[in-house]
Design an enzyme around this catalytic site. Structure first.
Site, short mmCIF file in Angstrom:
data_model
loop_
_atom_site.label_atom_id
_atom_site.label_comp_id
_atom_site.label_asym_id
_atom_site.label_seq_id
_atom_site.Cartn_x
_atom_site.Cartn_y
_atom_site.Cartn_z
N GLN A 105 0.80 -1.22 0.00
CA GLN A 105 0.00 0.00 0.00
C GLN A 105 0.84 1.28 0.00
O GLN A 105 0.32 2.35 -0.29
CB GLN A 105 -0.96 -0.01 1.19
CG GLN A 105 -1.99 -1.14 1.08
CD GLN A 105 -2.88 -1.24 2.30
OE1 GLN A 105 -2.57 -1.98 3.22
NE2 GLN A 105 -3.98 -0.53 2.31
N HIS A 153 1.22 -9.28 4.58
CA HIS A 153 0.07 -8.36 4.59
C HIS A 153 -0.61 -8.45 3.22
O HIS A 153 -0.38 -7.62 2.34
CB HIS A 153 0.52 -6.93 4.91
CG HIS A 153 -0.62 -6.03 5.30
ND1 HIS A 153 -0.69 -5.35 6.50
CD2 HIS A 153 -1.77 -5.70 4.66
CE1 HIS A 153 -1.80 -4.63 6.56
NE2 HIS A 153 -2.50 -4.84 5.44
N ASN A 196 -1.29 -10.72 8.43
CA ASN A 196 -2.31 -9.69 8.64
C ASN A 196 -3.65 -10.24 8.16
O ASN A 196 -3.77 -10.66 6.99
CB ASN A 196 -1.97 -8.44 7.82
CG ASN A 196 -3.02 -7.35 7.98
OD1 ASN A 196 -3.09 -6.70 9.01
ND2 ASN A 196 -3.87 -7.17 6.97
N GLU A 197 -4.61 -10.26 9.03
CA GLU A 197 -6.00 -10.60 8.67
C GLU A 197 -6.14 -11.81 7.75
O GLU A 197 -6.61 -11.69 6.61
CB GLU A 197 -6.68 -9.39 8.04
CG GLU A 197 -6.75 -8.18 8.95
CD GLU A 197 -7.58 -7.03 8.37
OE1 GLU A 197 -7.91 -7.04 7.17
OE2 GLU A 197 -7.92 -6.12 9.16
#
Ligand code: BGC
Length: 396
Positions: free
Chosen positions: A23, A117, A160-161
């Protein structure tokens, strides 16, 4: 005397901001998400391109974080850079991320390092990605390489998640981008659930052997709330989408809680935001209690487990609204910490306005990034949050 909020945030509380490689770094061409962006007929409206150019400007990012008054910084390593092809480890990329870790440490920022991520190397996706248990060995090889640069890092998140990973994979299969915008995602792919849980446990064992870090993973908490009469349905809804991943954190050193909004569950499943409710730029209900409720839910499932809010924030162009959301969120979290939950830190998502998985339109940052010059400008919410952090919450 009314107790002040500050008494509810323990000494040594981590006050940070979160980012993720894809990101912010830019030019992440060897990752599967980049491939999804550039494919003909992509369901993603915008490409990540240069992102925030943080691959080159990370020093500036760390200076900003410490300048605001934060004491920690969460970022992710990019697997597709470190292992460009199966079996090949880039020592230069490892050295790059080690410089970032050192950059945190010299500035007095505790690095919180996420190993995965959302993005995978393209070659890993081509091998069937997280749907195949025999691919876990590739992740282990990457984790082994990463573990060589983690000296002095106290907090490591493997994934992550993973629950979001299991849900967005199906979304790409079906091409249902709108579902992401509405906040109600497709059901998780059970194969990805099983494989990521097994991968997390293997990575945890490996990291425990080779590092001194506290090891955990982060879960996207969606705050499923049962409408009257839908309690059983909400429980069934929540297990595969969230609770199974929280449950899999048993035996970890901590768990990361990430929450932005809530999702109400009725007889037929997820409901849209209540009529007339305020919506954020991602189309989610404005719901500042999200993080506190998610922490309570997690603490109920994992009593005594140290918890870090590894993400919480709001996509908005109204910076006063960001301050309002965050101050309410933090006050609610102070109450949770005051009630005996072992809350260790809060990481705002995000330090920078960055690539929101398909679009630059939702602005989550404490710092604005010019899309052509990459110049960073601190927003009032950034200065406000930094002052709260410096005072350990006393100014709330
Ligand atoms: C993710 C971030 C994302 C944020 C806002 C979380 O699901 O970890 O990568 O940008 O939420 O959508």
């Amino acid at each position: 005397m009314t107790p002040t909020t500050s008494t509810h945030f323990p000494a040594g509380f981590l006050w940070g901001a979160s980012t993720a490689a894809h990101q912010t770094e830019g030019g992440n061409t060897n990752s599967d998400f980049w491939a999804k962006e550039v494919v003909e007929g992509s369901i993603l409206p915008e490409r990540s391109g240069d992102a925030c150019d943080s691959y080159h400007r990370w020093r500036e990012d760390l200076d900003l974080a410490v300048g605001l008054g934060l004491n920690s910084y969460r970022f992710s390593l990019e697997w597709s850079r470190i292992v460009p092809t199966p079996g090949a480890v880039s020592l230069a990329e490892l050295a790059h991320y080690r410089r970032m870790i050192d950059g945190c440490l010299v500035r007095g920022l505790q690095p919180v390092v996420t190993l995965h991520h959302f993005t995978n190397p393209r070659w890993f996706a081509d091998l069937g990605g997280w749907r195949r248990a025999d691919n876990i060995a590739h992740f282990e090889a990457y984790v082994a390489a990463a573990s060589t640069i983690l000296e002095g890092v106290e907090w490591v998140c493997t994934f992550n998640e993973p629950n979001m990973l299991a849900m967005i994979a199906t979304m790409f299969d079906d091409g249902q981008r709108e579902e992401l915008v509405a906040g109600a995602l497709p059901p998780p792919d059970p194969a990805i659930t099983d494989v990521t849980i097994a991968a997390h446990h293997r990575a945890r064992a490996l990291l425990a052997e080779h590092t001194d870090a506290k090891i955990g993973w982060t879960v996207a908490n969606q705050n499923f709330q049962a409408e009257p009469g839908a309690e059983d349905i909400a429980r069934e809804w929540g297990w595969p989408r969230e609770d199974v991943f929280i449950d899999a954190a048993r035996g970890d050193d901590f768990i990361g809680v990430q929450a932005y909004t809530r999702v109400r569950i009725g007889a037929d499943g997820a409901l849209a935001a209540p009529d007339g409710s305020e919506l954020t730029l991602t189309g989610w209900e404005y719901y500042p209690n999200a993080a506190a409720e998610a922490v309570r839910h997690t603490a109920q499932l994992l009593p005594g487990m140290p918890i870090v809010v590894t993400e919480n924030g709001i996509a908005t162009d109204d910076d006063d609204q960001r301050i309002d959301y965050t101050s309410r969120s933090l006050r609610a979290l102070a109450d949770v910490a005051g009630s005996g939950v072992d809350l260790r830190g809060y990481f705002h998502w995000s330090l920078l306005d960055n690539y929101e998985w398909g679009s630059y339109a939702p602005h989550f940052g404490l710092v604005q990034v010019d899309r052509t010059t990459f110049a960073r400008t601190i927003k009032p919410s950034g200065s406000w949050y930094g002052a709260v952090a410096s005072a350990n919450g006393a100014t709330l």
